[in-house]
Design an enzyme around this catalytic site. Sequence first.
Site, PDB file in Angstrom:
ATOM      1  N   ASP A 211      -6.931  11.617  -2.918  1.00  0.00           N
ATOM      2  CA  ASP A 211      -6.265  10.536  -3.652  1.00  0.00           C
ATOM      3  C   ASP A 211      -7.266   9.464  -4.072  1.00  0.00           C
ATOM      4  O   ASP A 211      -7.032   8.264  -3.913  1.00  0.00           O
ATOM      5  CB  ASP A 211      -5.127   9.941  -2.813  1.00  0.00           C
ATOM      6  CG  ASP A 211      -4.117   9.187  -3.683  1.00  0.00           C
ATOM      7  OD1 ASP A 211      -4.138   9.367  -4.923  1.00  0.00           O
ATOM      8  OD2 ASP A 211      -3.319   8.418  -3.127  1.00  0.00           O
TER       9      ASP A 211
ATOM     10  N   GLY B 231       0.840  -1.196   0.000  1.00  0.00           N
ATOM     11  CA  GLY B 231       0.000   0.000   0.000  1.00  0.00           C
ATOM     12  C   GLY B 231       0.875   1.245   0.000  1.00  0.00           C
ATOM     13  O   GLY B 231       2.092   1.158  -0.159  1.00  0.00           O
TER      14      GLY B 231
HETATM   15  O1  ACK Z   1      -5.634  -4.463  -4.993  1.00  0.00           O
HETATM   16  P1  ACK Z   1      -5.469  -5.307  -3.784  1.00  0.00           P
HETATM   17  O2  ACK Z   1      -5.671  -6.735  -3.805  1.00  0.00           O
HETATM   18  O3  ACK Z   1      -6.303  -4.637  -2.592  1.00  0.00           O
HETATM   19  O4  ACK Z   1      -4.043  -4.964  -3.189  1.00  0.00           O
HETATM   20  C1  ACK Z   1      -4.083  -3.913  -2.301  1.00  0.00           C
HETATM   21  C2  ACK Z   1      -3.157  -4.195  -1.142  1.00  0.00           C
HETATM   22  O5  ACK Z   1      -3.966  -4.560  -0.034  1.00  0.00           O
HETATM   23  C3  ACK Z   1      -2.311  -2.992  -0.769  1.00  0.00           C
HETATM   24  O6  ACK Z   1      -3.117  -1.893  -0.520  1.00  0.00           O
HETATM   25  C4  ACK Z   1      -5.311  -4.696  -0.422  1.00  0.00           C
HETATM   26  N1  ACK Z   1      -6.124  -4.163   0.670  1.00  0.00           N
HETATM   27  C5  ACK Z   1      -5.962  -2.979   1.313  1.00  0.00           C
HETATM   28  N2  ACK Z   1      -6.889  -2.830   2.269  1.00  0.00           N
HETATM   29  C6  ACK Z   1      -7.661  -3.952   2.245  1.00  0.00           C
HETATM   30  C7  ACK Z   1      -8.809  -4.379   2.994  1.00  0.00           C
HETATM   31  N3  ACK Z   1      -9.346  -3.634   3.972  1.00  0.00           N
HETATM   32  N4  ACK Z   1      -9.342  -5.581   2.690  1.00  0.00           N
HETATM   33  C8  ACK Z   1      -8.821  -6.325   1.696  1.00  0.00           C
HETATM   34  N5  ACK Z   1      -7.749  -5.982   0.950  1.00  0.00           N
HETATM   35  C9  ACK Z   1      -7.180  -4.796   1.223  1.00  0.00           C
HETATM   36  C10 ACK Z   1      -5.480  -3.898  -1.692  1.00  0.00           C
END
Ligand code: ACK
Length: 327
Positions: free
Chosen positions: A169, A34
């Site tokens: 953002d 992230g």
């Molecule tokens: O696109 P993704 O699979 O969804 O990859 C990013 C990664 O973490 C880095 O930001 C996933 N992500 C972030 N917050 C959450 C959340 N609350 N639940 C599930 N996936 C998340 C995001």
Amino acid sequence: DQHEINSAESLLFDLESIRIATDNFSDANKLGEGGFGPVYKGTLENEELIAVKRLSRNSGQGLVELKNEVLLLVKLQHRNLVRLLGCCLKSEEKLLVYEYLPNTSLDKFLFAHDITSSNSNDQILYIDGADSSKRMQLDWATRFKIIEGIGRGLLYLHEDSRLKIIHRDLKASNILLDANMNPKISDFGLAKLFGVDETQRNTSRIAGTYGYMAPEYAFYGLFSIKSDVFSYGVLILEILTGQKNSNNYQGSSSSECFVDLITQVWQNWTQGNILQIIDQNLVDHCPTQEALRCMHIGLLCVQEDPVQRPTMANIVIMLNTHSVSLP
Ligand code: ACK
């Protein structure tokens, strides 16, 4: 104030319980990278699934953003904003704990991605194999639900929470999707709280994502609720077309290509060539009036002059007004 401190205190998580929940931040539990570090999936003792953002060590700026996110999110509650369950800020680890959203980010559903690299098997809408772009299927009703939900979340941020918060953002990778494909706005690291009478602010530190940034922000550092509206417009158009906005305000030739493309498509649509406009992944039975309305709203949002862009309150009304007149 004391109320804020109390609510922040009630959010404190114990580091050990997060270590256990994420299997000591194991690679197998890593969801991705992230803005300020890796994000892990975890399971609490009561079986609740969580997502944990872990600040990378020595990330000075990251710490500022992480604290900003906690201080703002603790004040907010809405079905279209990601829910912060707690944090761990006191020890050597800096962690934010959120509800886990099984369909992860919208980005994955819209644009080409290699799904074989995903280590999560609970994402429900993959189209497997045949489609070379490896995008996931999103039917029109789901796209509309996502557009509308993001709109409601933004309206809440701008007006309804009794605070005025500019997200700064907004982009497809910051929209998370729950098991029912309801969208939740996430990543408040750059968000700013405005005073009631404040309409715009100037910054010399332009942070955000090219392609989603309003021109007055990208060029002059001016941001306001209308710069969020611009980003929302880009998002709507991306959701409709499945194309990423490649506008990066850098190369002169590419500078307006996305809006040009959309305008061209829009002209085709209004000439009656409606099905060409939408993402090829869309099912054929598109309720065209709704799609047209969204396209119209998206184009109103990406106008160069912020004053001309509608407010989120106008937009939410337009999204739900069936007789809105189209140009
Ligand atoms: O696109 P993704 O699979 O969804 O990859 C990013 C990664 O973490 C880095 O930001 C996933 N992500 C972030 N917050 C959450 C959340 N609350 N639940 C599930 N996936 C998340 C995001």
